[in-house]
Write an enzyme that holds these catalytic residues in place. Structure first.
Site, mmCIF file in Angstrom:
data_model
loop_
_atom_site.group_PDB
_atom_site.id
_atom_site.type_symbol
_atom_site.label_atom_id
_atom_site.label_comp_id
_atom_site.label_asym_id
_atom_site.label_seq_id
_atom_site.Cartn_x
_atom_site.Cartn_y
_atom_site.Cartn_z
ATOM 1 N N HIS A 61 -7.029 5.267 1.854
ATOM 2 C CA HIS A 61 -6.448 4.932 0.557
ATOM 3 C C HIS A 61 -6.550 6.070 -0.459
ATOM 4 O O HIS A 61 -6.129 5.906 -1.608
ATOM 5 C CB HIS A 61 -7.115 3.670 0.004
ATOM 6 C CG HIS A 61 -6.864 2.461 0.844
ATOM 7 N ND1 HIS A 61 -5.757 1.660 0.689
ATOM 8 C CD2 HIS A 61 -7.568 1.942 1.881
ATOM 9 C CE1 HIS A 61 -5.802 0.686 1.575
ATOM 10 N NE2 HIS A 61 -6.881 0.836 2.316
ATOM 11 N N GLU B 156 -15.950 5.247 3.268
ATOM 12 C CA GLU B 156 -14.547 5.403 2.939
ATOM 13 C C GLU B 156 -14.413 6.235 1.673
ATOM 14 O O GLU B 156 -15.324 6.275 0.840
ATOM 15 C CB GLU B 156 -13.883 4.031 2.724
ATOM 16 C CG GLU B 156 -13.902 3.153 3.950
ATOM 17 C CD GLU B 156 -13.178 1.835 3.731
ATOM 18 O OE1 GLU B 156 -12.096 1.838 3.107
ATOM 19 O OE2 GLU B 156 -13.695 0.801 4.183
ATOM 20 N N ASN C 214 0.818 -1.214 0.000
ATOM 21 C CA ASN C 214 0.000 0.000 0.000
ATOM 22 C C ASN C 214 0.856 1.270 0.000
ATOM 23 O O ASN C 214 0.327 2.370 0.163
ATOM 24 C CB ASN C 214 -0.916 0.027 1.224
ATOM 25 C CG ASN C 214 -1.999 -1.030 1.159
ATOM 26 O OD1 ASN C 214 -2.436 -1.424 0.092
ATOM 27 N ND2 ASN C 214 -2.431 -1.504 2.312
ATOM 28 N N HIS D 87 -14.627 -0.471 6.270
ATOM 29 C CA HIS D 87 -13.545 -1.223 6.883
ATOM 30 C C HIS D 87 -13.977 -1.873 8.193
ATOM 31 O O HIS D 87 -14.861 -1.370 8.898
ATOM 32 C CB HIS D 87 -12.352 -0.286 7.139
ATOM 33 C CG HIS D 87 -11.102 -0.985 7.508
ATOM 34 N ND1 HIS D 87 -10.714 -1.187 8.816
ATOM 35 C CD2 HIS D 87 -10.139 -1.544 6.733
ATOM 36 C CE1 HIS D 87 -9.556 -1.844 8.834
ATOM 37 N NE2 HIS D 87 -9.186 -2.065 7.586
ATOM 38 N N LYS E 178 -0.191 4.120 4.153
ATOM 39 C CA LYS E 178 -0.348 3.878 2.717
ATOM 40 C C LYS E 178 0.534 4.861 1.949
ATOM 41 O O LYS E 178 1.734 4.691 1.888
ATOM 42 C CB LYS E 178 -1.815 3.994 2.313
ATOM 43 C CG LYS E 178 -2.665 2.774 2.672
ATOM 44 C CD LYS E 178 -3.009 2.680 4.123
ATOM 45 C CE LYS E 178 -3.891 1.493 4.456
ATOM 46 N NZ LYS E 178 -4.201 1.405 5.892
ATOM 47 N N ASP F 170 -13.397 7.824 6.149
ATOM 48 C CA ASP F 170 -12.070 7.234 6.320
ATOM 49 C C ASP F 170 -11.403 7.255 4.944
ATOM 50 O O ASP F 170 -11.790 6.517 4.047
ATOM 51 C CB ASP F 170 -12.217 5.799 6.835
ATOM 52 C CG ASP F 170 -10.874 5.080 6.974
ATOM 53 O OD1 ASP F 170 -9.851 5.609 6.500
ATOM 54 O OD2 ASP F 170 -10.858 3.973 7.534
ATOM 55 N N SER G 272 -10.854 -0.371 0.243
ATOM 56 C CA SER G 272 -9.563 -1.050 0.222
ATOM 57 C C SER G 272 -9.552 -2.356 -0.552
ATOM 58 O O SER G 272 -8.495 -2.782 -1.016
ATOM 59 C CB SER G 272 -9.102 -1.319 1.660
ATOM 60 O OG SER G 272 -10.035 -2.146 2.335
#
Length: 383
Positions: A207, A175, A47, A133, A236, A204, A179
């Site tokens: 990423h 998110e 990541n 997540h 990440k 969140d 992910s």
């Protein structure tokens, strides 16, 4: 059933469904290559999207921080663990992302758990994307609030849930980039619906931060959205570890009083905060790194379009190839390793049943020839 029997039964069930997890010892760094069992592999499971874990400026900042502060913080930030390096990093993050305050946490998992545990009360409603997540969903399920899950990236599903009766406050969580699928949330629509219902939005962006938006400010910045609570993580694109919660002044003070994960955990080492300041500078100046990453993404997607595997709707560094069957996914991952390419096989319960996948991640540290080699091997083993 004894303790031993219970444990063995659970382990055997994982083995029978080809879902048993095993760690591998990485004998080198986690950059373009990794070393495992004395062999070198092209690494397509990291990541570290911008390659900053290997960046000389970030490494030097950590070393200098260790010389100045030592290698540990020595305590909670509420005791003696909050250093000048932590303070400066929080200020820099808040200014960069346009929030009054930033609070540092030891991990993204801890940050998500802390916020939901501190905020939610009986009568409140948590409305979460179904594919959020594990740290978010677990905290939601353990909170006294009622958890309602809307269909993945479907604003109309959220709208119907927001219309249901709720005696307390409503918090919508999602998110920026997911992910396991690599797809992006429709944040502007979700924010509009949330605010229309008088709720708060929590995003969140683990990423997305560092790779999306101007100067890498993330998914929210890219979509013109400013959620009430923004969680960014540093494991990440920043190439380090840790996390921060961005919010307004009253909420920051509230979390300082009531967020148990913050109060009762040893703070991240000040040297790590020094490294993160250097990583932040690299992210802000990283337009060419982001452009390189986008070139890799475009080439990869074009190259796998003809494969008999499902490619998710992702224009991000996360490019999963959905296989479906657990055992077949493990076989393909092993065949890739036999050709010197490291790709992780992701299986339930991390992803929904029947959606086991090769989770391929691309980074700016890769070279063009690395992408071509990956494509060549994928076509050899899949066609």
């Amino acid at each position: 059933m004894s303790w031993q029997q219970r444990i063995e039964q659970a382990l055997n069930e994982r083995r029978q469904h080809a879902a048993y997890r095993q760690r591998q010892v990485n004998q080198g760094g986690n950059g373009r290559y990794l070393q495992c069992n004395g062999q070198q592999y092209l690494n397509f499971s990291s990541n570290d999207y911008l390659g900053l874990s290997q960046h000389a400026e970030v490494i030097a900042a950590w070393q200098q921080g260790a010389v100045h502060y030592g290698v540990g913080s020595g305590g909670s930030g509420h005791v003696t663990g909050f250093s000048q390096a932590h303070h400066e990093l929080e200020q820099q993050l808040a200014q960069w992302l346009g929030y009054p305050r930033a609070l540092l946490f030891i991990s993204g998992y801890a940050a998500n758990q802390a916020v939901l545990a501190a905020l939610m009360q009986a009568g409140d409603c948590l409305l979460a994307d179904r594919l959020s997540h594990a740290s978010l969903l677990e905290a939601a399920m353990h909170s006294p609030a009622q958890l309602r899950r809307f269909h993945h990236n479907q604003p109309h599903s959220l709208a119907s849930l927001l219309q249901k009766a709720c005696t307390g406050q409503q918090l919508v969580i999602t998110e920026g980039i997911f992910s396991m699928d690599g797809d992006s949330a429709p944040l502007a629509e979700l924010q509009h619906l949330t605010h229309q219902a008088g709720g708060w939005l929590m995003v969140d962006d683990a990423h997305g931060i560092g790779v999306r938006g101007a100067q890498g400010r993330g998914s929210c910045w890219q979509q013109g959205v400013r959620p009430e609570i923004l969680v960014v993580t540093f494991g990440k694109a920043f190439g380090v570890s840790g996390a921060a919660v961005l919010c307004d002044e009253p909420l920051a003070e509230y979390l300082l009083q009531f967020a148990r994960h913050l109060i009762y955990s040893t703070a991240m080492p000040p040297a790590q905060a020094c490294a993160l300041q250097a990583a932040l500078h690299c992210v802000q100046q990283g337009d060419e790194l982001r452009a390189q990453l986008q070139r890799h993404i475009q080439r990869f997607r074009a190259g796998v379009a003809s494969l008999p595997l499902k490619l998710t709707d992702s224009d991000t560094a996360i490019q999963p190839l959905v296989v479906g069957d657990n055992q077949q996914t493990l076989v393909l991952a092993q065949r890739l390793r036999e050709q010197g390419i490291w790709v992780s096989a992701i299986r339930p319960p991390t992803v929904p049943p029947g959606s086991a996948r090769l989770r391929i991640t691309l980074t700016a540290a890769h070279q063009t020839e690395d992408i071509e080699r990956l494509l060549e091997v994928l076509h050899d083993i899949c066609v």
